[in-house]
Design an enzyme around this catalytic site. Structure first.
Site, short mmCIF file in Angstrom:
data_model
loop_
_atom_site.label_atom_id
_atom_site.label_comp_id
_atom_site.label_asym_id
_atom_site.label_seq_id
_atom_site.Cartn_x
_atom_site.Cartn_y
_atom_site.Cartn_z
N LYS A 214 0.80 -1.26 -0.10
CA LYS A 214 0.01 0.31 0.09
C LYS A 214 0.49 1.27 -0.12
O LYS A 214 2.24 1.64 0.09
CB LYS A 214 -1.34 0.08 1.16
CG LYS A 214 -2.40 -0.78 0.91
CD LYS A 214 -3.17 -0.94 2.52
CE LYS A 214 -4.54 -1.88 1.60
NZ LYS A 214 -5.33 -1.56 3.22
N ARG A 248 -3.34 -10.06 5.47
CA ARG A 248 -3.68 -10.08 3.85
C ARG A 248 -3.01 -9.66 2.98
O ARG A 248 -2.27 -8.73 2.90
CB ARG A 248 -5.53 -9.01 3.34
CG ARG A 248 -5.80 -9.51 2.16
CD ARG A 248 -7.11 -8.13 1.83
NE ARG A 248 -8.00 -8.65 1.03
CZ ARG A 248 -7.56 -7.48 -0.26
NH1 ARG A 248 -6.19 -6.33 -0.13
NH2 ARG A 248 -8.45 -7.29 -0.69
#
Length: 269
Positions: A214, A248
């Protein structure tokens, strides 16, 4: 926690949720797996390298993403979920915040709904999850990154998500929570959340951390999305240290190794 036919001992191990995006515009792997054969091959690769749950998403939720119709999202995820459940023995999560898409996914065999709005976007979602006796992952999110006290406000927001689940009758062993790195938070706020991951254990549910590749990592290291794996691994180690039940991730093999190494050290007397 129970997801599908599998029990997860989240108090003693951190499990891997592998990401399978069947979208042309996902921030990390857009377009790579949206062909059926490629998606099935990648599923097999992830399972062979340590994936415990498969998270299938049909709409990108990156900042500035283009919302697609429910029909298009269903056409992307439902056939693939059915194929995965037919060919592999793995719990499957559908990454959606729309009840119509979730129902199609659950009918296709999905075991869990991963809702980036934590039952706060679509009021039909919580009763639907209960109807199918499915598990759910409730993520923290806000429309704007405005807080009086970031961590405590997040804590109260997540309590509202849990309240929605409990009001629908969803059992405690079917609920996990996610602090929502990258959603409704500035770069600095994301770093603050990482520093206080343990705060959310007081809510009493297994926690999932989703940081893989991210922008928080990209901004910190000044690296493109293709070069953020080392930064991701650091956050995975922190998740293990903070007792999180799930991470995740995109690269299941490297993260599995990081988890096993961290756990071996932490288990020493």
């Amino acid at each position: 926690m129970k997801i599908g036919n599998r029990e997860f001992d989240t108090k003693h191990h951190t499990y891997i949720m592998g990401i399978l995006n069947v979208t042309p515009d996902s921030f990390s792997d857009g377009g790579k797996w949206n062909a059926y054969d490629a998606a099935m091959r990648h599923t097999e690769e992830m399972l062979n390298s340590g994936c415990d749950i498969l998270d299938i998403g049909g709409e990108s939720t990156r900042p500035g993403h283009q919302q697609i119709s429910e029909e298009e999202e269903i056409s992307r995820v439902a056939p693939l979920i059915a194929a995965v459940k037919k060919n592999f023995d793995v719990p499957v999560s559908v990454d959606t915040y729309k009840s119509k898409v979730a129902e199609a996914a659950l009918q296709a065999g999905a075991d869990m709904v991963n809702d980036i709005w934590g039952f706060q976007y679509d009021e039909k979602m919580a009763p639907l999850v209960k109807k199918y006796d499915a598990a759910c992952c409730l993520m923290h999110n806000r429309n704007q990154a405005v807080y009086q006290n970031l961590i405590e406000d997040m804590y109260q927001d997540l309590k509202k998500c849990v309240a929605a689940a409990k009001a629908a009758g969803i059992a405690d062993d079917k609920i996990m929570l996610d602090p929502g790195i990258g959603f409704g938070k500035t770069y600095e706020m994301n770093l603050d959340v990482m520093k206080h991951l343990d705060r959310f254990h007081d809510l009493g549910y297994p926690m999932l951390l989703g940081t893989s590749r991210k922008s928080m990592i990209g901004l910190t290291l000044d690296l493109p999305v293709t070069e953020r794996e080392e930064g991701t691994l650091v956050t995975t180690v922190m998740a293990v240290q903070c007792g999180y039940g799930f991470v995740r991730v995109h690269d299941t093999e490297k993260n599995r190794r990081a988890i096993l190494m961290t756990e071996a050290i932490l288990k020493r007397a």
